[in-house]
Design a protein around this motif. Sequence first.
Motif, PDB file in Angstrom:
ATOM      1  N   GLU A  16       0.465  21.235 -23.914  1.00 27.56           N
ATOM      2  CA  GLU A  16       1.286  20.064 -24.239  1.00 27.56           C
ATOM      3  C   GLU A  16       1.453  19.843 -25.750  1.00 27.56           C
ATOM      4  N   ARG A  17       0.887  20.759 -26.511  1.00 28.03           N
ATOM      5  CA  ARG A  17       1.056  20.610 -27.964  1.00 28.03           C
ATOM      6  C   ARG A  17       2.545  20.818 -28.306  1.00 28.03           C
ATOM      7  N   GLN A  18       3.013  20.060 -29.317  1.00 25.49           N
ATOM      8  CA  GLN A  18       4.453  20.035 -29.642  1.00 25.49           C
ATOM      9  C   GLN A  18       4.970  21.415 -30.012  1.00 25.49           C
ATOM     10  N   GLU A  19       4.184  22.120 -30.823  1.00 23.79           N
ATOM     11  CA  GLU A  19       4.654  23.416 -31.282  1.00 23.79           C
ATOM     12  C   GLU A  19       4.707  24.412 -30.127  1.00 23.79           C
ATOM     13  N   ALA A  76       5.213  21.983 -35.856  1.00 15.79           N
ATOM     14  CA  ALA A  76       4.819  20.567 -35.812  1.00 15.79           C
ATOM     15  C   ALA A  76       3.878  20.306 -36.972  1.00 15.79           C
ATOM     16  N   ARG A 135       5.189  23.616 -26.840  1.00 22.57           N
ATOM     17  CA  ARG A 135       6.333  23.273 -26.007  1.00 22.57           C
ATOM     18  C   ARG A 135       7.649  23.708 -26.652  1.00 22.57           C
ATOM     19  N   SER A 136       7.711  23.553 -27.990  1.00 27.11           N
ATOM     20  CA  SER A 136       8.939  23.953 -28.703  1.00 27.11           C
ATOM     21  C   SER A 136       9.137  25.462 -28.657  1.00 27.11           C
TER      22      SER A 136
END
Length: 600
Positions: A108-111, A123, A113-114
């Motif tokens: 679920e970390r932003q980087e 991120a 998921r991106s």
Amino acid sequence: MKTFRTRLTLILMSLVGVSMLAAGLTMAQVFKDSHIRALEENMAREINLLESTFAFIPPDRPDAVDYYTDRARELDRLTDSRVTFVTLDGKVIGDSEMLPGEMDNHAERQEIRSAAGEAVGSAIRYSETIGQDMLYVAHRVKSDRGFEGYIRLSMSLEAVGKEMTKGWYLMAGGLLLLFIAAALVSYRVASGLTKPLEHITRVANRISRLDYDARVNLDRKDEIGQLGHAINGMADSLQQQLKVIHDNEDLMQSVLANMTGGILMVDTSGNIALINREAERILHLRSDQVLGKSYQELKRNYEFMKFVEEGITRKEFLREERNLYSPEERIVQFDGVPMFEDDGSYRGMLFLLQDVTDIRRLEVMRSEFVANVSHELKTPIAAVKGFAETLLAGGVKDEDTKRSFLQIILDEGERLNRLIGDILELSKIESKRVPLEYAPVHLKELFDSIFEMLDPAARKKSIVLLQGVPEHLFIEGDEDRLRQIFMNLLSNAISYTLEGGRVKVEAEVLGDGDEAEKVRITVTDTGIGIPKKDLPRIFERFYRVDKARSRSSGGTGLGLSIVKHLTELHRGTIRVESKVGEGSSFIVELPFMQYHDAES
């Protein structure tokens, strides 16, 4: 104006400062964003490089965690970045700084998921583990050796912050220098705007203090220069208008001051608004005593005050003659004229004062002259008529009586002729129609010839004629008129001196040799004298002290009046001193030289 200059400078500096601060902040943000973006791109290239060169192993091998952890630490030393290997389900199987088993699932970390797609995920967040802001860059990789997941590189932003701080210092120094330069420019700009305005303000203040010679000296073509030219034009116009006003005011004051009649104006409030010099003289007051005050201040001149009051009440044209006593009696004609504007509004009353004392006195004298001439003519005419009628009636038979009547008729005719001649002579003299022919006159010779003519009359009364005239005394004058003057004076002296008396003529020089020198000629007799009450009127026409004696001597009563007028034509004076029973002295003073451009 200095406050305005300071405020303008501060405003300009504030605008420049705010603009520079906004520009600095914008530049700093752009610098920071561009730096972070460069780091992201660099880290992405490193991940791509690792993807193509790294020896992946399947993540389900028992030694996979240790393998990837060791490789991550080696790569950390090479790239100076934290390296993390994450499986597709988010499990960490290798990290250069922490044990994978102690780390949370990163799915679920932003980087992460991106980077689930083909893109590079990034991120920035605060790391609790390290205690710093970190930049995370992740990319999904797939190896034919059985690994499919994410390689994540992270780097502390402390270095970026240091670079940013360094950049801030450099930018702050540059901005400070730029601000100082901007402040100087702002001050110069403010001064360039305010100094001309200060100059214009000073000139405007001088003009407001009635200094219309003040001018704006600016060689500018902008709006400030146009303002200066406009103020100069205004000053020129004001100066010209003021000159016209002053000239008109001076002309009006000159006209008012030199008018032969008095003028006094009362405004709608009943206050005296204007008074000229002649009105001051007639009313015996000064303008500073009454200007701006009520007309009732004229109470010393009660008759005039009542006239003013009547004019203010009636507001119509009035004219009256009244006697004023201040202290001598004078006859003054008052005219009251209401002043109305074109729109019918009332502005006050204008009062005109004319001293008509001399005019009325001349009218009285004229009436008396007509009466005297009529009386003087009536006596010889009546005598001639009476004796002629007697002779024509044939009532006188005696030749001696006839001769006596005819002699009386002749004497009265001659007297009538002398009277008419003197009247005509006096009329010409008074109207200044007698031309005087000036020439040097030897006084001794003049009186010698007069004495020679009068000697028979003097001998008849045993009167001694004496002369005290210097031998070499000359004056400039009309010899015939001078002869007429002294012939009259000496004839009167002989006529009114008793037998055995004395008549004397003396001449003496007055003055100290300058142009104002005069000669005084005194005719003295030892006759009957003139009463004191008659002395002021002795030179009036037909005035006689002893009327019976004058008529018996054949006098016309005009001799002394002729003498006075001829003396004045010579710019001289005559006066009389007398005591009853002791005699009289007629004193004539004549200038040595005459002004030839004068009226004859």
